[in-house]
Design a protein around this motif. Sequence first.
Motif, mmCIF file in Angstrom:
data_model
loop_
_atom_site.group_PDB
_atom_site.id
_atom_site.type_symbol
_atom_site.label_atom_id
_atom_site.label_comp_id
_atom_site.label_asym_id
_atom_site.label_seq_id
_atom_site.Cartn_x
_atom_site.Cartn_y
_atom_site.Cartn_z
ATOM 1 N N PHE A 1 0.805 -1.217 0.000
ATOM 2 C CA PHE A 1 0.000 0.000 0.000
ATOM 3 C C PHE A 1 0.845 1.279 0.000
ATOM 4 O O PHE A 1 0.658 2.133 -0.855
ATOM 5 C CB PHE A 1 -1.006 0.012 1.156
ATOM 6 N N PRO A 2 1.801 1.405 0.957
ATOM 7 C CA PRO A 2 2.608 2.627 0.903
ATOM 8 C C PRO A 2 3.360 2.768 -0.407
ATOM 9 O O PRO A 2 3.577 3.884 -0.880
ATOM 10 C CB PRO A 2 3.589 2.468 2.079
ATOM 11 N N ARG A 3 3.738 1.630 -0.993
ATOM 12 C CA ARG A 3 4.471 1.707 -2.251
ATOM 13 C C ARG A 3 3.603 2.318 -3.348
ATOM 14 O O ARG A 3 4.014 3.230 -4.047
ATOM 15 C CB ARG A 3 4.951 0.324 -2.677
ATOM 16 N N SER A 4 2.375 1.801 -3.481
ATOM 17 C CA SER A 4 1.568 2.321 -4.587
ATOM 18 C C SER A 4 1.135 3.761 -4.301
ATOM 19 O O SER A 4 1.019 4.575 -5.227
ATOM 20 C CB SER A 4 0.362 1.424 -4.869
ATOM 21 N N LEU A 5 0.962 4.095 -3.007
ATOM 22 C CA LEU A 5 0.644 5.483 -2.668
ATOM 23 C C LEU A 5 1.809 6.396 -3.062
ATOM 24 O O LEU A 5 1.618 7.414 -3.747
ATOM 25 C CB LEU A 5 0.364 5.605 -1.168
ATOM 26 N N SER A 6 3.030 5.997 -2.678
ATOM 27 C CA SER A 6 4.192 6.812 -3.011
ATOM 28 C C SER A 6 4.324 6.980 -4.518
ATOM 29 O O SER A 6 4.607 8.062 -5.021
ATOM 30 C CB SER A 6 5.475 6.165 -2.489
ATOM 31 N N LEU A 7 4.122 5.869 -5.243
ATOM 32 C CA LEU A 7 4.282 5.942 -6.687
ATOM 33 C C LEU A 7 3.244 6.865 -7.310
ATOM 34 O O LEU A 7 3.540 7.610 -8.243
ATOM 35 C CB LEU A 7 4.190 4.550 -7.308
ATOM 36 N N ASN A 8 2.024 6.798 -6.790
ATOM 37 C CA ASN A 8 0.990 7.672 -7.347
ATOM 38 C C ASN A 8 1.318 9.139 -7.117
ATOM 39 O O ASN A 8 1.146 9.963 -8.016
ATOM 40 C CB ASN A 8 -0.370 7.338 -6.735
ATOM 41 N N ILE A 9 1.802 9.467 -5.911
ATOM 42 C CA ILE A 9 2.178 10.861 -5.655
ATOM 43 C C ILE A 9 3.362 11.248 -6.543
ATOM 44 O O ILE A 9 3.400 12.312 -7.143
ATOM 45 C CB ILE A 9 2.517 11.066 -4.162
ATOM 46 N N ASN A 10 4.316 10.317 -6.633
ATOM 47 C CA ASN A 10 5.493 10.557 -7.459
ATOM 48 C C ASN A 10 5.107 10.841 -8.914
ATOM 49 O O ASN A 10 5.759 11.619 -9.603
ATOM 50 C CB ASN A 10 6.396 9.326 -7.388
ATOM 51 N N ASN A 11 4.036 10.196 -9.370
ATOM 52 C CA ASN A 11 3.608 10.380 -10.761
ATOM 53 C C ASN A 11 2.941 11.722 -11.008
ATOM 54 O O ASN A 11 2.790 12.121 -12.160
ATOM 55 C CB ASN A 11 2.634 9.277 -11.162
ATOM 56 N N LEU A 12 2.518 12.391 -9.934
ATOM 57 C CA LEU A 12 1.774 13.635 -10.147
ATOM 58 C C LEU A 12 2.518 14.653 -11.017
ATOM 59 O O LEU A 12 1.946 15.156 -11.980
ATOM 60 C CB LEU A 12 1.388 14.260 -8.797
ATOM 61 N N PRO A 13 3.779 14.965 -10.715
ATOM 62 C CA PRO A 13 4.455 15.936 -11.567
ATOM 63 C C PRO A 13 4.625 15.451 -13.003
ATOM 64 O O PRO A 13 4.746 16.257 -13.924
ATOM 65 C CB PRO A 13 5.829 16.112 -10.899
ATOM 66 N N VAL A 14 4.656 14.128 -13.184
ATOM 67 C CA VAL A 14 4.795 13.589 -14.540
ATOM 68 C C VAL A 14 3.485 13.760 -15.306
ATOM 69 O O VAL A 14 3.474 14.121 -16.482
ATOM 70 C CB VAL A 14 5.178 12.094 -14.492
ATOM 71 N N LEU A 15 2.377 13.486 -14.624
ATOM 72 C CA LEU A 15 1.082 13.486 -15.306
ATOM 73 C C LEU A 15 0.448 14.873 -15.352
ATOM 74 O O LEU A 15 -0.285 15.190 -16.288
ATOM 75 C CB LEU A 15 0.126 12.511 -14.602
ATOM 76 N N ASN A 16 0.713 15.688 -14.331
ATOM 77 C CA ASN A 16 0.132 17.029 -14.319
ATOM 78 C C ASN A 16 0.717 17.871 -15.433
ATOM 79 O O ASN A 16 1.878 17.746 -15.755
ATOM 80 C CB ASN A 16 0.465 17.714 -12.993
ATOM 81 N N PRO A 17 -0.093 18.762 -16.012
ATOM 82 C CA PRO A 17 0.489 19.689 -16.971
ATOM 83 C C PRO A 17 1.560 20.533 -16.273
ATOM 84 O O PRO A 17 1.410 20.881 -15.099
ATOM 85 C CB PRO A 17 -0.689 20.569 -17.380
ATOM 86 N N ASP A 18 2.628 20.850 -17.019
ATOM 87 C CA ASP A 18 3.718 21.639 -16.443
ATOM 88 C C ASP A 18 3.221 22.932 -15.825
ATOM 89 O O ASP A 18 3.715 23.379 -14.800
ATOM 90 C CB ASP A 18 4.743 21.990 -17.537
ATOM 91 N N ILE A 19 2.222 23.521 -16.461
ATOM 92 C CA ILE A 19 1.773 24.819 -15.986
ATOM 93 C C ILE A 19 1.177 24.702 -14.586
ATOM 94 O O ILE A 19 1.375 25.582 -13.739
ATOM 95 C CB ILE A 19 0.769 25.448 -16.990
ATOM 96 N N VAL A 20 0.514 23.583 -14.313
ATOM 97 C CA VAL A 20 -0.063 23.403 -12.979
ATOM 98 C C VAL A 20 1.054 23.206 -11.952
ATOM 99 O O VAL A 20 1.060 23.819 -10.881
ATOM 100 C CB VAL A 20 -1.051 22.217 -12.965
ATOM 101 N N THR A 21 2.034 22.342 -12.306
ATOM 102 C CA THR A 21 3.173 22.164 -11.412
ATOM 103 C C THR A 21 3.856 23.507 -11.175
ATOM 104 O O THR A 21 4.228 23.853 -10.046
ATOM 105 C CB THR A 21 4.176 21.182 -12.034
ATOM 106 N N GLY A 22 4.015 24.272 -12.229
ATOM 107 C CA GLY A 22 4.683 25.574 -12.135
ATOM 108 C C GLY A 22 3.956 26.531 -11.219
ATOM 109 O O GLY A 22 4.553 27.080 -10.279
ATOM 110 N N VAL A 23 2.672 26.729 -11.431
ATOM 111 C CA VAL A 23 1.956 27.704 -10.602
ATOM 112 C C VAL A 23 1.833 27.196 -9.166
ATOM 113 O O VAL A 23 1.894 27.983 -8.224
ATOM 114 C CB VAL A 23 0.557 28.072 -11.161
#
Lengths: 259, 354, 280
Positions: free
Chosen positions: A90-112
């Motif tokens: 469980f912690p592994r898949s949670l960590s991976l999902n959070i880790n994926n956020l900057p990859v999947l989010n549009p750059d502009i959202v990460t930026g702002v």
Amino acid sequence: MKKAAKRIYMGLVFLFLYAPIILLIVYSFNSSKSRGQWGGFTLKWYAELLQDRQIKEALYFTIIIAVLATIISTIFGTLAAIGIHNMKRFPRSLSLNINNLPVLNPDIVTGVALMTLFISVNIQLGFVSMLIAHIVFCTPYVILAVLPKLRQLNRHIAEAAMDLGAKPSYALRKVIIPQITPGIISGALIAFTLSIDDFVISFFTAGTQVTNLSILIYSMAKRGVKPSINALSTIMFLTVLVLLLLINKKSDKGEELLL
Amino acid sequence: MGKNLIELKNLTKSYNGVTAVDSINMTIREKEFVTLLGPSGCGKTTTLRMIGGFEDPDDGEILFEGRLLNNDPPYKRNINTVFQRYALFPHLNVFENVAFGLRIKKKSNEEIRLKVEKMLKMVDLEGFDKRNVDSLSGGQQQRVAIARALVNEPKLLLLDEPLGALDLKLRKEMQLELLDMQRSVGITFIYVTHDQEEALTMSDTIVVMNKGIIQQIGTPQDIYNEPVNRFVADFIGESNIIEANMIEDFRVHFDGSDFDCIDKGFRPDEPVDVVIRPEDIYLHSNPADGKIQGTVVSVVFKGVHYEMLIDDGNREYMVHNTTMFPVGSSVGMNVMPADIQVMKRKEEEPCEEE
Amino acid sequence: MRRRMKLLAYPYSAWMMIFIIFPLLLVLLYSLTSGDIHDFSSLQFSLQSYKRVAEPIFLKVIGNSFALAIISTIFCFIIGYPVAMIIARANPRHRGKLLMFIIVPMWMNFLLRTYAWMAILSPNGVLNRFLNVIGLQPLEIMPGEIAVLLGMVYNFLPFMILPIYTVLVKIDRNLLEAAGDLGANKVMTFFRVEFPLSIPGVVSGITMVFMPAVSTFVISGLLGGGKTPLIGDLIEQQFMSDRNWHFGSSLSIILMIMILISMAVMSRMDRNDEKERKPV
């Protein structure tokens, strides 16, 4: 006939992909300053490039940020990948999902979002905030590159090392890290490329004091680009091309490396 | 067996200057089970792929029911193939895999359902129709591949080492099942394998190939008992191959003695090769009872028989016998004239078609 | 061993909380409040900025962004699929080289490439000079939607080609031969076997093109000249010039949600395709 059609099609696609680049290269030797007019061959933009403080400074920040972000995110990401790999489900898949956020989010959202954070907690936008931002979006890619190698790793290999008397830290350094080196290298390469090419996230986190090449070009493009930028892009393009040709010639694994 | 179905005439194919198939000739009749047998790289798969239409011959003709087939693409040939690793479509389930050819031919849904179900029943896969092909075992995938080919009712089925990926026990089972299927549907099979035992078990006719050239065509019995050259003898089963001289018709000389044999038609004193199968050598505990004398140098128990190596001073003979003679004992050896197979010396000479 | 190795992830877990989760929560907070952004005590719950997003002019901007992104994705697919297929079918010795030539332009700074298109498409740029020489009317595509589209297709085309290529090149040639063997001609083989098998590549290609296209503000800013603002332009404006973080945040949240929804739809498509084959 069919072969000819294929060739023509590929030719058109390559023309489409390379026309703008060729144009920039041609312009870098164009003595006329206006776009779209040929005023004769010149090397003066290359000479000017060497004198241009603004461009040199932007180049300096681009490279220093890319190098630092690559080193830090590679080390950070590799250790984190080993840690995540050893987590429970469980912690592994949670960590991976959070880790994926900057990859999947549009750059502009990460930026702002990062800009919002820095300003809200009163961190002055500048070199440090930009470096942190680059580490934020590079590290996930390092982790994603290293994890598959860890999965391929024989589960018992670290145990075998410790069975033979190695301390965990020794096993990590001498057994695990060497085995996942290809993943680490490709992670570092991805991080470096992303960082050096980044505009959007830098744009929101750099503030007014620090400017990298992308930001400089963006602000120039709206007003009018100095021809020495063409010279710089020619040099950068040829460097990349020569490097890639060398890699490709040296090994048929060129394909693998690029992907 | 029926009339001629397919004829290969001077079929030739080379890749980058290396000849893979060198001017081969062959006739295959209806309902025949033909095996192309040989080591890897002997040209057997290339031959099969040319018949299937996946490779264009450089030269020569493929005639199918008397009609030239060379220029037809695979999808116009009334021939189907069972591929080496089955090549099942991973995006389709078992039913749709089998139905693929019928769908292409735009058959009605009802007809497709009936035919596919009948076929799945035949290959013992009833109730598997909705299954994903990746979830099947090797043997089951094999059956799907066969059903997918046979449902199109081809006149000729090509099988490219279809059992190569299965383990030994399953392979033996599938060999018999394939034979049953071939008998019951009554179509011609061309089967490619490098496994001589498989070839001997299944075939009506075996075509032994090496280096792109047909070495021998014959029934399993012919090929085993009367190999025409050293290559065939060596490839098919274990054998003692002895350099000899043909003294005259029906008499051959080797290892210091003259032997009666049943071969003729050689020049006097022509150098030849003689093949004697290990099980055809009779052993006598009293050396004087044998035409050749020797000493046992090794004994290995093989289950049904003992495999012994016997040195007669000229060579080591391999002998299979159900009685064990201990190492070091002297024995006498005899061979029946019919078990001495005399072959022309020149190695790998192509044979003429019968 | 596992327990000790696990510790290596903790610093990064903390890092993720601070620099990934917390910033997004801040954006969410600002999107749901009004007040002075520098004074947390002044923030009050408010749906005002979301209501503003629903105003017709902003809905139109969002609509435009999606329309342009979808159209450019379609163009990338139409142009890119054949390229991927030609490379996948090329002689293995040439594949690496062809692929490299697709990738090389991506190594050039993204802004430089877009700027180069400005030089080509601008009213007195290379294209119009060329048209003038051969006696044709000049085109007025920049600034405008067509130029933005062109810029999107240009910049994101390799993202479509690469994943499709990766899938196509792994397809077992035997499967295509098997289809031919079973009576399918080249066209039928493509539609019944090759294309269905390449769908995972197409799905990731579409995602990789659509995502940056729908959120871009560089391409529209440089090639569109503000004529057709996209959602990215709007967000950039709110944070960089208008300083309306509340509105900018709600736009960002909406963009995120819409992208998440479209990605969920895409991956559902991919999985459905797989599910059909899985035993029940």
